[in-house]
Enzyme design. Structure first.
Site, PDB file in Angstrom:
ATOM      1  N   MET A 139      82.855 106.015  46.450  1.00 40.64           N
ATOM      2  CA  MET A 139      83.719 106.490  47.534  1.00 40.64           C
ATOM      3  C   MET A 139      83.034 107.506  48.443  1.00 40.64           C
ATOM      4  O   MET A 139      83.098 107.406  49.666  1.00 40.64           O
ATOM      5  CB  MET A 139      84.999 107.108  46.945  1.00 40.64           C
ATOM      6  CG  MET A 139      86.003 107.518  48.016  1.00 40.64           C
ATOM      7  SD  MET A 139      87.433 108.382  47.352  1.00 40.64           S
ATOM      8  CE  MET A 139      88.203 107.108  46.368  1.00 40.64           C
ATOM      9  N   ARG A 150      97.663  85.992  72.779  1.00 39.53           N
ATOM     10  CA  ARG A 150      97.725  87.221  71.995  1.00 39.53           C
ATOM     11  C   ARG A 150      98.569  88.244  72.741  1.00 39.53           C
ATOM     12  O   ARG A 150      99.626  88.623  72.302  1.00 39.53           O
ATOM     13  CB  ARG A 150      96.290  87.725  71.764  1.00 39.53           C
ATOM     14  CG  ARG A 150      96.172  88.837  70.791  1.00 39.53           C
ATOM     15  CD  ARG A 150      94.745  89.278  70.608  1.00 39.53           C
ATOM     16  NE  ARG A 150      94.177  89.904  71.793  1.00 39.53           N
ATOM     17  CZ  ARG A 150      93.006  90.521  71.836  1.00 39.53           C
ATOM     18  NH1 ARG A 150      92.257  90.572  70.750  1.00 39.53           N
ATOM     19  NH2 ARG A 150      92.574  91.081  72.937  1.00 39.53           N
ATOM     20  N   LYS A 189      88.510 102.241  73.410  1.00 46.32           N
ATOM     21  CA  LYS A 189      89.585 102.223  72.412  1.00 46.32           C
ATOM     22  C   LYS A 189      89.008 102.467  71.023  1.00 46.32           C
ATOM     23  O   LYS A 189      87.785 102.420  70.839  1.00 46.32           O
ATOM     24  CB  LYS A 189      90.291 100.866  72.472  1.00 46.32           C
ATOM     25  CG  LYS A 189      89.358  99.681  72.197  1.00 46.32           C
ATOM     26  CD  LYS A 189      89.946  98.364  72.651  1.00 46.32           C
ATOM     27  CE  LYS A 189      88.992  97.234  72.316  1.00 46.32           C
ATOM     28  NZ  LYS A 189      89.435  95.955  72.884  1.00 46.32           N
ATOM     29  N   TYR A 243      78.473 103.234  39.204  1.00 47.71           N
ATOM     30  CA  TYR A 243      79.576 102.559  38.512  1.00 47.71           C
ATOM     31  C   TYR A 243      79.171 101.174  38.036  1.00 47.71           C
ATOM     32  O   TYR A 243      78.536 100.409  38.764  1.00 47.71           O
ATOM     33  CB  TYR A 243      80.766 102.406  39.463  1.00 47.71           C
ATOM     34  CG  TYR A 243      81.562 103.678  39.672  1.00 47.71           C
ATOM     35  CD1 TYR A 243      82.086 104.385  38.585  1.00 47.71           C
ATOM     36  CD2 TYR A 243      81.786 104.162  40.950  1.00 47.71           C
ATOM     37  CE1 TYR A 243      82.819 105.542  38.780  1.00 47.71           C
ATOM     38  CE2 TYR A 243      82.528 105.317  41.152  1.00 47.71           C
ATOM     39  CZ  TYR A 243      83.040 106.003  40.065  1.00 47.71           C
ATOM     40  OH  TYR A 243      83.766 107.148  40.260  1.00 47.71           O
TER      41      TYR A 243
HETATM   42  C1  LIG Z   1      88.331  95.398  73.517  1.00 45.14           C
HETATM   43  C2  LIG Z   1      88.502  94.795  74.835  1.00 45.14           C
HETATM   44  C3  LIG Z   1      87.415  94.686  75.713  1.00 45.14           C
HETATM   45  C4  LIG Z   1      86.004  94.981  75.311  1.00 45.14           C
HETATM   46  O1  LIG Z   1      85.545  93.893  74.522  1.00 45.14           O
HETATM   47  P1  LIG Z   1      84.054  93.804  73.938  1.00 45.14           P
HETATM   48  O2  LIG Z   1      84.013  92.463  73.314  1.00 45.14           O
HETATM   49  O3  LIG Z   1      83.938  94.901  72.950  1.00 45.14           O
HETATM   50  O4  LIG Z   1      83.128  93.976  75.071  1.00 45.14           O
HETATM   51  C5  LIG Z   1      87.677  94.236  76.999  1.00 45.14           C
HETATM   52  N1  LIG Z   1      88.930  93.867  77.374  1.00 45.14           N
HETATM   53  C6  LIG Z   1      89.986  93.935  76.541  1.00 45.14           C
HETATM   54  C7  LIG Z   1      91.323  93.510  77.013  1.00 45.14           C
HETATM   55  C8  LIG Z   1      89.815  94.379  75.249  1.00 45.14           C
HETATM   56  O5  LIG Z   1      90.859  94.410  74.405  1.00 45.14           O
END
Ligand SMILES: *Cc1c(COP(=O)(O)O)cnc(C)c1O
Length: 357
Positions: free
Chosen positions: A308, A144, A50, A260
């Protein structure tokens, strides 16, 4: 009459390479996945890709992981699916946010990727859209995303064709009683909900032992060189290093300030270089006066404020460096997190869009 500027060649001319790039160590990425797969014992390791592969570029990391043997990929958003499918033909792609609309469900069915069902509402929406293979997230304590334990008997879940039954740990990087409690609740859920594969552990969870592994683990940060738990430090290697080109070199004298607000003042004559990386690239202002770049073994400290699009570094120890030469950020994740106060996750996912990947 107004003058109209014309740029006739713009669409046809090749775009010059950017003056900053991510150095991606594909061997380190491959060896990190293999190490995590080994540490997962009887379970297979998947991969969380992701947020554009944690900022490294999903199109870059997914083929490497697939070649290493990874078959299960996790993204958060539906918009992240296309990059994965563009570069790989994985066995399983799961979308963690689940189907929020009928369009999401239709997209899952059209592409063959699986929604992770997170609520009774999502279960109903998926079944109304025609259903099919899916994953199911149970909330064992993070509060969550996921079906609460109190709802696992709900009849809306009965019709689901569940591949992965998953839950997510609250504090896998620490040793807490909640880890054990979550593991127990996840096992309870596995007993009552039919499924093919069970999955609980993210990166840190892999080190918690076989009870946490199930059939599939879901490492993210550790694949990319993050170190969630000290006992994993020896087996994981750094994967990504930001690199930037030197745009300009100048000599300054005692009393001159840099950048800056003049937060750095030279106490002696020195040679400084301005490089093409700034906070817009994710090299945030918290590196001001603290960051370090490397040219081989030579350390080049950041002088004054990060701006920046540019950062200024001390080149006094590297008289051979010229305009157009490249330097590499000291970006070891655990140490960088300690220096900046950013998390290892932020250090990776901040990396901006201007990098050549
Ligand atoms: C992001 C995520 C992971 C991976 O987590 P890490 O701590 O980066 O290894 C695994 N499972 C779910 C549901 C996640 O959201």
């Amino acid at each position: 009459m107004t003058m109209v500027m014309m740029f006739p060649d713009t669409p046809l001319s090749p775009v010059p390479s950017p003056a900053l790039r991510l150095d991606l160590d594909r061997d380190a990425l491959r060896s990190n996945w293999l190490a995590l797969d080994r540490m997962s014992c009887k379970a297979r390791a998947g991969a969380a890709v992701k947020a554009d592969g944690y900022g490294l570029g999903a199109r870059q990391v997914v083929p490497v992981l697939q070649e290493a043997g990874c078959q299960d990929f996790f993204v958060a958003h539906w918009s992240e699916v296309a990059d994965v499918l563009a570069v790989a033909a994985p066995v399983s792609v799961s979308v963690l946010h689940g189907p929020l609309t009928a369009a999401d469900a239709a997209y899952a069915q059209a592409t063959g990727v699986k929604p992770v069902i997170n609520s009774i509402e999502q279960a109903r929406r998926w079944m109304e859209a025609g259903g099919g293979r899916c994953d199911l997230m149970i909330d064992t304590g993070i509060n969550r995303l996921g079906v609460p334990m109190s709802q696992i008997g709900d009849e809306a879940l009965n019709g689901l064709d569940v591949d992965i039954l998953l839950s997510h740990l609250v504090s896998s990087e620490e040793d807490t009683l909640l880890n054990t409690a979550q593991c127990r609740r996840w096992r309870e859920a596995c007993c009552v909900i039919p499924h093919d594969r069970a999955s609980l552990a993210n990166s840190g969870g892999i080190a918690l032992g076989a009870a946490f592994h199930g059939d599939l683990t879901r490492p993210g940060i550790a694949l990319y060189g993050g170190v969630p738990r000290q006992e994993m430090a020896g087996v994981l290697s750094q994967v990504v290093r930001p690199q930037a080109a030197i745009l300009q070199v100048r000599e300054i004298v005692a009393g001159d300030t840099v950048g800056y607000n003049g937060t750095f003042m030279a106490s002696a004559p020195m040679r400084v270089g301005t490089i093409a990386i700034g906070y817009a690239d994710g090299y945030l202002r918290c590196w001001s006066g603290k960051g370090r770049f490397l040219a081989g073994e030579v350390v080049l400290p950041v002088l004054g404020r990060v701006s920046m699009d540019m950062t200024t570094i001390d080149l006094t120890a590297a008289p051979h460096l010229r305009e157009g030469d490249w330097v590499t950020a000291d970006y070891a994740l655990a140490e960088s997190a300690a220096v900046t106060g950013l998390s290892q996750y932020e250090l990776l996912t901040l990396l901006g869009r201007r990098f050549g990947r």
